[in-house]
Design an enzyme around this catalytic site. Structure first.
Site, PDB file in Angstrom:
ATOM      1  N   GLY A  45      39.116  35.359  46.354  1.00  0.00           N
ATOM      2  CA  GLY A  45      40.100  34.536  47.066  1.00  0.00           C
ATOM      3  C   GLY A  45      40.484  33.288  46.285  1.00  0.00           C
ATOM      4  N   LYS A  58      39.508  34.444  55.945  1.00  0.00           N
ATOM      5  CA  LYS A  58      40.814  34.054  55.398  1.00  0.00           C
ATOM      6  C   LYS A  58      41.836  35.189  55.355  1.00  0.00           C
ATOM      7  CE  LYS A  58      39.330  30.211  52.468  1.00  0.00           C
ATOM      8  NZ  LYS A  58      39.379  29.629  51.110  1.00  0.00           N
TER       9      LYS A  58
HETATM   10  P1  NDP Z   1      34.689  35.656  46.152  1.00  0.00           P
HETATM   11  O1  NDP Z   1      33.380  36.138  46.647  1.00  0.00           O
HETATM   12  O2  NDP Z   1      35.944  36.103  46.789  1.00  0.00           O
HETATM   13  O3  NDP Z   1      34.809  35.997  44.574  1.00  0.00           O
HETATM   14  C1  NDP Z   1      33.714  35.787  43.722  1.00  0.00           C
HETATM   15  C2  NDP Z   1      34.145  35.994  42.278  1.00  0.00           C
HETATM   16  O4  NDP Z   1      33.048  35.623  41.439  1.00  0.00           O
HETATM   17  C3  NDP Z   1      34.505  37.433  41.921  1.00  0.00           C
HETATM   18  O5  NDP Z   1      35.529  37.424  40.979  1.00  0.00           O
HETATM   19  C4  NDP Z   1      33.201  37.942  41.317  1.00  0.00           C
HETATM   20  O6  NDP Z   1      33.375  38.986  40.390  1.00  0.00           O
HETATM   21  C5  NDP Z   1      32.730  36.723  40.577  1.00  0.00           C
HETATM   22  N1  NDP Z   1      31.304  36.749  40.346  1.00  0.00           N
HETATM   23  C6  NDP Z   1      30.321  36.696  41.282  1.00  0.00           C
HETATM   24  N2  NDP Z   1      29.120  36.778  40.693  1.00  0.00           N
HETATM   25  C7  NDP Z   1      29.343  36.900  39.363  1.00  0.00           C
HETATM   26  C8  NDP Z   1      28.494  37.033  38.225  1.00  0.00           C
HETATM   27  N3  NDP Z   1      27.170  37.066  38.343  1.00  0.00           N
HETATM   28  N4  NDP Z   1      29.072  37.105  37.003  1.00  0.00           N
HETATM   29  C9  NDP Z   1      30.412  37.068  36.873  1.00  0.00           C
HETATM   30  N5  NDP Z   1      31.258  36.959  37.911  1.00  0.00           N
HETATM   31  C10 NDP Z   1      30.736  36.877  39.138  1.00  0.00           C
HETATM   32  O7  NDP Z   1      34.576  34.057  46.190  1.00  0.00           O
HETATM   33  P2  NDP Z   1      35.769  32.999  46.260  1.00  0.00           P
HETATM   34  O8  NDP Z   1      36.864  33.486  45.395  1.00  0.00           O
HETATM   35  O9  NDP Z   1      36.048  32.650  47.644  1.00  0.00           O
HETATM   36  O10 NDP Z   1      35.056  31.709  45.596  1.00  0.00           O
HETATM   37  C11 NDP Z   1      34.785  31.675  44.203  1.00  0.00           C
HETATM   38  C12 NDP Z   1      34.235  30.301  43.843  1.00  0.00           C
HETATM   39  O11 NDP Z   1      35.202  29.284  44.082  1.00  0.00           O
HETATM   40  C13 NDP Z   1      32.995  29.914  44.654  1.00  0.00           C
HETATM   41  O12 NDP Z   1      32.122  29.223  43.804  1.00  0.00           O
HETATM   42  C14 NDP Z   1      33.549  28.977  45.698  1.00  0.00           C
HETATM   43  O13 NDP Z   1      32.579  28.062  46.148  1.00  0.00           O
HETATM   44  C15 NDP Z   1      34.632  28.275  44.888  1.00  0.00           C
HETATM   45  N6  NDP Z   1      35.687  27.716  45.729  1.00  0.00           N
HETATM   46  C16 NDP Z   1      35.910  26.360  45.643  1.00  0.00           C
HETATM   47  C17 NDP Z   1      36.890  25.791  46.387  1.00  0.00           C
HETATM   48  C18 NDP Z   1      37.106  24.327  46.280  1.00  0.00           C
HETATM   49  O14 NDP Z   1      37.800  23.763  47.145  1.00  0.00           O
HETATM   50  N7  NDP Z   1      36.575  23.677  45.264  1.00  0.00           N
HETATM   51  C19 NDP Z   1      37.742  26.569  47.309  1.00  0.00           C
HETATM   52  C20 NDP Z   1      37.441  27.996  47.310  1.00  0.00           C
HETATM   53  C21 NDP Z   1      36.435  28.519  46.543  1.00  0.00           C
HETATM   54  P3  NDP Z   1      33.345  40.534  40.853  1.00  0.00           P
HETATM   55  O15 NDP Z   1      34.730  40.830  41.362  1.00  0.00           O
HETATM   56  O16 NDP Z   1      33.011  41.247  39.605  1.00  0.00           O
HETATM   57  O17 NDP Z   1      32.294  40.646  41.928  1.00  0.00           O
END
Ligand code: NDP
Length: 302
Positions: free
Chosen positions: A152, A88
């Site tokens: 994202g 993306k």
């Molecule tokens: P990214 O990998 O870009 O971001 C992941 C985020 O989750 C970060 O902020 C990360 O924090 C946090 N995170 C991961 N593991 C943990 C944990 N154990 N405890 C606390 N925080 C955690 O993913 P995306 O932003 O692309 O996606 C995030 C979610 O949104 C996913 O579940 C994805 O499936 C969902 N999504 C749904 C969509 C829809 O259409 N419904 C569209 C896009 C995404 P840190 O920065 O500290 O690592």
């Protein structure tokens, strides 16, 4: 049943009357986007038989092959693409034009081929907004909003809140530096001063005049044994809860919201909303959200 996953090398040139659409990602096997788009294209084809020749595939493209995949797909007859992890942001240098909202978000999930190149859009924020309106009969501006996450998806949520004029917006992430960095990009781009970055989890707004909306944009919840990203009992009232996770359909966060009688919904509506908007961009037609939603539910039930 999952649709077939293609590799770039396996694709043949499309027939001259065929229009190719696809989602590119790595990994991509889990994607149910082909089922959503195929269902909506079938509805469009009832009104205009030309859409019977539009096909949507999923194609596995590793990050190092994205730059060669884009011109190759044009040659083969592809005219619309969705992008998912990890493309993306990395796609931005290959675009000839970017929609202003996508530029603010710094990421695109939809490409449309025009004569001079690929044009980039981001429909995630639109999908989120539509899903919230459908679920809660309120627009995002009717809420004070707490976004959890800084990846994202959180970026799309924050951008949409700012676009719609949410008056109070807070952001929390496990790694606070990423939340501060995200807030900073929006302050620079948009001259907004209304994002409160939390370094620990607490109720940032206290007694609210407006209802509170908590958006889970972390990946917590994707695994059934994941804990909830927040304890909803820290809030005095009953926040509305939007969990972007849709598979599994009920996360621990949503279970707690249910126990506390907070209005809540999972992320399926956002998935369908962003897909519907992408197809509208490609076709210029109004797209059946219901057909896509039914197809998504059927695909996830398989
Ligand atoms: P990214 O990998 O870009 O971001 C992941 C985020 O989750 C970060 O902020 C990360 O924090 C946090 N995170 C991961 N593991 C943990 C944990 N154990 N405890 C606390 N925080 C955690 O993913 P995306 O932003 O692309 O996606 C995030 C979610 O949104 C996913 O579940 C994805 O499936 C969902 N999504 C749904 C969509 C829809 O259409 N419904 C569209 C896009 C995404 P840190 O920065 O500290 O690592």
């Amino acid at each position: 049943m999952l649709e077939e996953t293609f590799l770039l090398d396996q694709l043949c040139r499309l027939q001259s009357n065929e229009v190719g659409l696809a989602v590119l990602g790595y990994p991509i096997k889990h994607s149910i986007s082909p089922q959503l788009h195929t269902a909506a294209l079938e509805v469009l084809a009832l009104g205009d038989p030309a859409f019977a020749c539009w096909n949507y595939r999923k194609i596995e493209v590793p990050p190092q092959h994205l730059s060669t995949a884009l011109p190759r797909l044009v040659e083969l007859g592809f005219r619309g693409l969705n992008l998912t992890i990890p493309h993306k942001v990395e796609v931005l240098p290959f675009l000839s034009c970017i929609d202003p909202q996508a530029e603010i978000m710094g990421a695109v999930n939809t490409l449309k081929w025009e004569n001079n190149g690929w044009h980039g859009y981001n429909t995630d924020g639109f999908g989120l907004s539509l899903a919230i309106r459908n679920a809660f009969q309120k627009s995002m501006a009717d809420f004070d909003v707490l976004v959890l996450g800084a990846g994202g998806a959180a970026r799309a949520a924050v951008s949409q809140c700012l676009l719609e004029g949410c008056s109070r917006l807070a952001l929390y992430n496990r790694s606070p530096a990423r939340a501060h960095a995200l807030s900073q990009t929006f302050l620079q781009n948009e001259n907004h001063s209304s994002i409160t970055v939390l370094d620990s989890l607490y109720d940032p707004f206290g007694e609210n005049e407006q209802p509170l909306l908590v958006i889970n944009a972390t990946s917590l919840g994707l695994r059934t044994d994941d804990p909830a990203p927040i304890d909803l009992s820290i809030f005095a009232g009953h926040p509305h809860v939007y969990d972007m996770v849709y598979n599994p359909p009920a996360t621990r966060l949503l279970a707690q919201a249910k126990d506390l009688e907070c209005p809540h919904v999972n992320g399926l509506g956002m998935l369908v909303g962003q897909a519907a908007r992408s197809l509208e961009i490609w076709t210029g037609r109004e797209v059946s959200f219901d057909a896509m939603n039914q197809a998504a539910l059927a695909a996830l039930a398989d």
